[in-house]
Design a protein around this motif. Sequence first.
Motif, short mmCIF file in Angstrom:
data_model
loop_
_atom_site.label_atom_id
_atom_site.label_comp_id
_atom_site.label_asym_id
_atom_site.label_seq_id
_atom_site.Cartn_x
_atom_site.Cartn_y
_atom_site.Cartn_z
N ARG A 172 52.98 -5.90 -32.88
CA ARG A 172 54.44 -5.83 -32.73
C ARG A 172 54.99 -4.71 -33.61
NH1 ARG A 172 58.79 -9.21 -34.19
NH2 ARG A 172 57.71 -10.52 -35.66
N ARG A 173 54.45 -4.59 -34.82
CA ARG A 173 54.94 -3.54 -35.74
C ARG A 173 54.46 -2.16 -35.30
NH1 ARG A 173 55.18 -8.19 -38.16
NH2 ARG A 173 56.97 -8.51 -39.53
N ASP A 177 56.65 1.18 -34.46
CA ASP A 177 56.36 2.55 -34.91
C ASP A 177 56.55 3.52 -33.76
OD1 ASP A 177 55.76 1.68 -37.43
OD2 ASP A 177 53.58 1.86 -37.24
N TYR A 180 60.26 4.05 -33.09
CA TYR A 180 60.83 4.99 -34.07
C TYR A 180 60.49 6.44 -33.71
CZ TYR A 180 62.31 1.53 -37.59
OH TYR A 180 62.95 0.53 -38.27
N GLU A 181 59.21 6.69 -33.40
CA GLU A 181 58.78 8.05 -33.04
C GLU A 181 59.56 8.56 -31.84
OE1 GLU A 181 54.55 8.39 -32.20
OE2 GLU A 181 54.14 7.30 -34.08
N ASN A 184 63.04 9.38 -32.75
CA ASN A 184 63.03 10.62 -33.53
C ASN A 184 62.89 11.85 -32.65
OD1 ASN A 184 63.55 10.04 -36.14
ND2 ASN A 184 61.42 10.08 -36.84
N TYR A 201 65.71 -3.59 -37.17
CA TYR A 201 65.15 -2.23 -37.05
C TYR A 201 66.05 -1.30 -36.24
CZ TYR A 201 60.82 -4.86 -38.09
OH TYR A 201 59.89 -5.70 -38.62
#
Lengths: 246, 303
Positions: A172-173, A177, A180-181, A184, A201
């Motif tokens: 899940r984390r 990630d 987020y990428e 970004n 988040y």
Amino acid sequence: MKKSVIITDKLTKRFGAFTAVDAITFEVTQGEIFGFLGANGAGKTTAMRMLCGLLHPTNGRAEVAGFDVFRQREKIKQHIGYMSQRFSLYEDLTVRENIRLYGGIYGLKTNELKTKSDTLINRLGLNEEANKLVRSLPLGWRQKLAFSVAILHEPSIVFLDEPTGGVDPVTRRQFWDMIYETANAGITVFVTTHYMDEAEYCNRVSIMVDGRIEALDSPTGLKKTFSADSMDEVFIQLARKATRND
Amino acid sequence: MNAVEVNNIVKSYNRGKPQALRGLSFQVQPGELFGLIGPDGAGKTSLFRILTTLLLPDSGAATVLGYDTVKDYKIIRRLVGYMPGRFSLYQDLTVAENINFFATVFNTTVAENYHLIKDIYQQIEPFKHRKAGALSGGMKQKLALSCALIHKPQVLFLDEPTTGVDAVSRKEFWEMLKKLKNQGITILVSTPYMDEASLCDRVALVQHGTILDINTPQGIIQNFGKPLWSVRSNDIYRLLNDLRAHDATYSCYAFGETHHITLKEDDFPIDIIYQYLQSKRHESIEIQQIKPNIEDCFMALME
């Protein structure tokens, strides 16, 4: 100022006498991670279907990726990505076949698709599994592949409908990630979830109750407004007010 | 006598594929609220299907209320209630028809055991003429639980009753379970939501068909064994990468609005991490030692 990729103004959907989505107004900016929360039956799915060009709104106005949700629904579909836990990849196709299928649907050219497909398989470390059926992959890998496929055509926005349900906490984390990428890199992420820690988040979060957006702010802002220690508390305070029975 | 006893159960579905259950053993005491906590693919459903006599194990044995799940399946079926993960009721029957059907199948009536389901069923009774397929998620769940209870089972198996259900309905559901437990019913419940573990008397953390740990929620937390720190700053994504890049970091992952880290050496001075983050130009840095929760423990055990 960053440009808005989703703009809605009193967007409404009625089914007969029932108002599923009741005049919602909000904007989402480019590269933002936007959490779209609400209790079961609050109208999230209906709202999301309108934004994805799958459902004709009754009233109001909305633009997604610069296209009108009333008149340019086909255009919208080409400029967004979509992934949900329930429906994402075809289990009886291989990894490579799934990439080819979705790439094709999203209109990528054969050459471009070949390069992108190789890059993606490399990046996910799926070289050995490329010609295996998706069914044989562990759930966590399937989710990551499904997400990557949804953004293969570099859409302006990707809609994620409960993408992490049932996934183990480490995977899940890792999935976040990737979110987020992606953000970004300038792709807007519009995500629904039942995990309240994931709401933290997001850059901003909206909470729907009975078809309306009752709150919209950053997680920090929401916690301040509702004098709550966690997003879980904020959510429960708001969702308890719901009067709809289904 | 244990309410449920599982001895070295192995189950595989396809040759060449990993086993769904790789030799699981545990016991559940009468009246206990026992949680099986783990992600999809951990083996929760396979185990429930074996215990409710719907599936045969490859090897190993299990008993429910002292009866063997293979030999005594007919007796077990009368004594247990089972709420499968997927909504299993008849979508084209009404709410009332569904509950009557299940009562009749078990040779009883809704009136006879109404006291058992009253608190739960009353909430959906206003919609009793509505077809089950047209109910909302929360109401379906209440109907399914009522149907699983109507024959007054001694052991209740609930397979992921709160999956895909919003936070408010989840809370309400656990309040209902607490009441049922107080009436003496033994409950086995599975969930992928780690935060629900604290609501159980004891839990088994499961992953890939094996038990990672089995204990009271407090016991699992006490066994974490390392200082755990929560760290925050003004740029949470950059913070994650910076913390992971530090040599002293053992594990680091996002947790709500902060990151949780453990260090390679327990006595490493945390001030050094603080100064390191300052040198990376983080602002509003806060570092706090915290008590781990079940999800922290689950991730540590997964390694």
